[in-house]
Design a protein around this motif. Structure first.
Motif, PDB file in Angstrom:
ATOM      1  N   LEU A  28     -17.137  31.846 -16.970  1.00 20.08           N
ATOM      2  CA  LEU A  28     -17.928  30.798 -17.600  1.00 20.08           C
ATOM      3  C   LEU A  28     -18.479  29.819 -16.577  1.00 20.08           C
ATOM      4  N   ALA A  29     -19.725  29.437 -16.768  1.00 17.35           N
ATOM      5  CA  ALA A  29     -20.353  28.438 -15.903  1.00 17.35           C
ATOM      6  C   ALA A  29     -19.972  27.044 -16.387  1.00 17.35           C
ATOM      7  N   PHE A  30     -19.989  26.076 -15.462  1.00 17.11           N
ATOM      8  CA  PHE A  30     -19.818  24.674 -15.807  1.00 17.11           C
ATOM      9  C   PHE A  30     -20.632  23.831 -14.842  1.00 17.11           C
ATOM     10  N   ARG A  31     -20.872  22.594 -15.225  1.00 14.97           N
ATOM     11  CA  ARG A  31     -21.619  21.644 -14.395  1.00 14.97           C
ATOM     12  C   ARG A  31     -20.728  20.485 -13.994  1.00 14.97           C
ATOM     13  N   LYS A  32     -21.151  19.782 -12.982  1.00 14.95           N
ATOM     14  CA  LYS A  32     -20.395  18.614 -12.525  1.00 14.95           C
ATOM     15  C   LYS A  32     -20.161  17.641 -13.676  1.00 14.95           C
ATOM     16  N   SER A  33     -21.149  17.489 -14.550  1.00 12.18           N
ATOM     17  CA  SER A  33     -21.025  16.571 -15.678  1.00 12.18           C
ATOM     18  C   SER A  33     -19.962  17.030 -16.690  1.00 12.18           C
ATOM     19  N   ASP A  34     -19.532  18.299 -16.605  1.00 13.27           N
ATOM     20  CA  ASP A  34     -18.483  18.815 -17.479  1.00 13.27           C
ATOM     21  C   ASP A  34     -17.085  18.543 -16.946  1.00 13.27           C
ATOM     22  N   LEU A  35     -16.988  18.074 -15.701  1.00 11.05           N
ATOM     23  CA  LEU A  35     -15.699  17.756 -15.094  1.00 11.05           C
ATOM     24  C   LEU A  35     -15.216  16.399 -15.592  1.00 11.05           C
ATOM     25  N   LYS A  36     -13.964  16.335 -15.999  1.00 10.93           N
ATOM     26  CA  LYS A  36     -13.407  15.048 -16.436  1.00 10.93           C
ATOM     27  C   LYS A  36     -13.370  14.069 -15.265  1.00 10.93           C
ATOM     28  N   ASP A  37     -13.081  14.565 -14.060  1.00  8.02           N
ATOM     29  CA  ASP A  37     -13.065  13.736 -12.854  1.00  8.02           C
ATOM     30  C   ASP A  37     -14.231  14.169 -11.979  1.00  8.02           C
ATOM     31  N   GLU A  38     -15.393  13.574 -12.219  1.00  8.52           N
ATOM     32  CA  GLU A  38     -16.603  13.964 -11.486  1.00  8.52           C
ATOM     33  C   GLU A  38     -16.555  13.566 -10.014  1.00  8.52           C
ATOM     34  N   ASP A  39     -15.613  12.709  -9.628  1.00 10.48           N
ATOM     35  CA  ASP A  39     -15.533  12.258  -8.244  1.00 10.48           C
ATOM     36  C   ASP A  39     -14.840  13.268  -7.331  1.00 10.48           C
ATOM     37  N   SER A  40     -14.120  14.215  -7.904  1.00 10.56           N
ATOM     38  CA  SER A  40     -13.406  15.212  -7.105  1.00 10.56           C
ATOM     39  C   SER A  40     -13.997  16.591  -7.340  1.00 10.56           C
ATOM     40  N   ALA A  41     -14.397  17.246  -6.273  1.00 11.44           N
ATOM     41  CA  ALA A  41     -14.922  18.609  -6.383  1.00 11.44           C
ATOM     42  C   ALA A  41     -13.756  19.569  -6.581  1.00 11.44           C
ATOM     43  N   PRO A  42     -13.851  20.474  -7.545  1.00  7.05           N
ATOM     44  CA  PRO A  42     -12.771  21.445  -7.753  1.00  7.05           C
ATOM     45  C   PRO A  42     -12.686  22.408  -6.573  1.00  7.05           C
ATOM     46  N   GLN A  43     -11.480  22.824  -6.271  1.00 10.13           N
ATOM     47  CA  GLN A  43     -11.234  23.748  -5.172  1.00 10.13           C
ATOM     48  C   GLN A  43     -11.022  25.157  -5.720  1.00 10.13           C
ATOM     49  N   LEU A  44     -11.403  26.157  -4.936  1.00  7.47           N
ATOM     50  CA  LEU A  44     -11.222  27.550  -5.337  1.00  7.47           C
ATOM     51  C   LEU A  44      -9.768  27.816  -5.679  1.00  7.47           C
ATOM     52  N   ASP A  45      -9.575  28.609  -6.716  1.00  3.06           N
ATOM     53  CA  ASP A  45      -8.261  29.049  -7.192  1.00  3.06           C
ATOM     54  C   ASP A  45      -7.401  27.937  -7.792  1.00  3.06           C
ATOM     55  N   GLN A  46      -7.942  26.732  -7.984  1.00  6.96           N
ATOM     56  CA  GLN A  46      -7.189  25.702  -8.698  1.00  6.96           C
ATOM     57  C   GLN A  46      -7.201  26.041 -10.177  1.00  6.96           C
TER      58      GLN A  46
END
Length: 84
Positions: A28-46
């Motif tokens: 599934l695709a997601f956008r930065k605006s879909d992140l609850k914490d937009e200030d932190s970039a998600p890391q691979l395999d998290q």
């Protein structure tokens, strides 16, 4: 219903990524605006929790994407919730 999966990729320059569901199915695709914490970039395999939104074009997207802390109790609770 909250689903769980791991970040497959995330491009911070365009603010888009994809998440692989734990229980199989389409990535599934997601956008930065879909992140609850937009200030932190998600890391691979998290491991992240997310909800699914069906778009008008028939595609499904991950929304309300949030980092999931992994503890023994949390994992058991999530397994119960996903089992129904």
């Amino acid at each position: 219903m909250t689903y769980y999966g791991k970040i497959k990729n995330y491009d911070s320059s365009i603010g888009k990524g994809r998440i692989t569901p734990e229980n199989g199915g389409d990535i599934l695709a997601f956008r930065k605006s879909d992140l609850k914490d937009e200030d932190s970039a998600p890391q691979l395999d998290q491991r992240y929790g997310y909800d699914v939104k069906d778009a008008d074009n028939g595609k499904r997207y991950a929304v309300n994407v949030h980092l999931q802390a992994e503890t023994a109790n949390t994992v058991k609770e999530q397994a119960r919730n996903q089992a129904g």
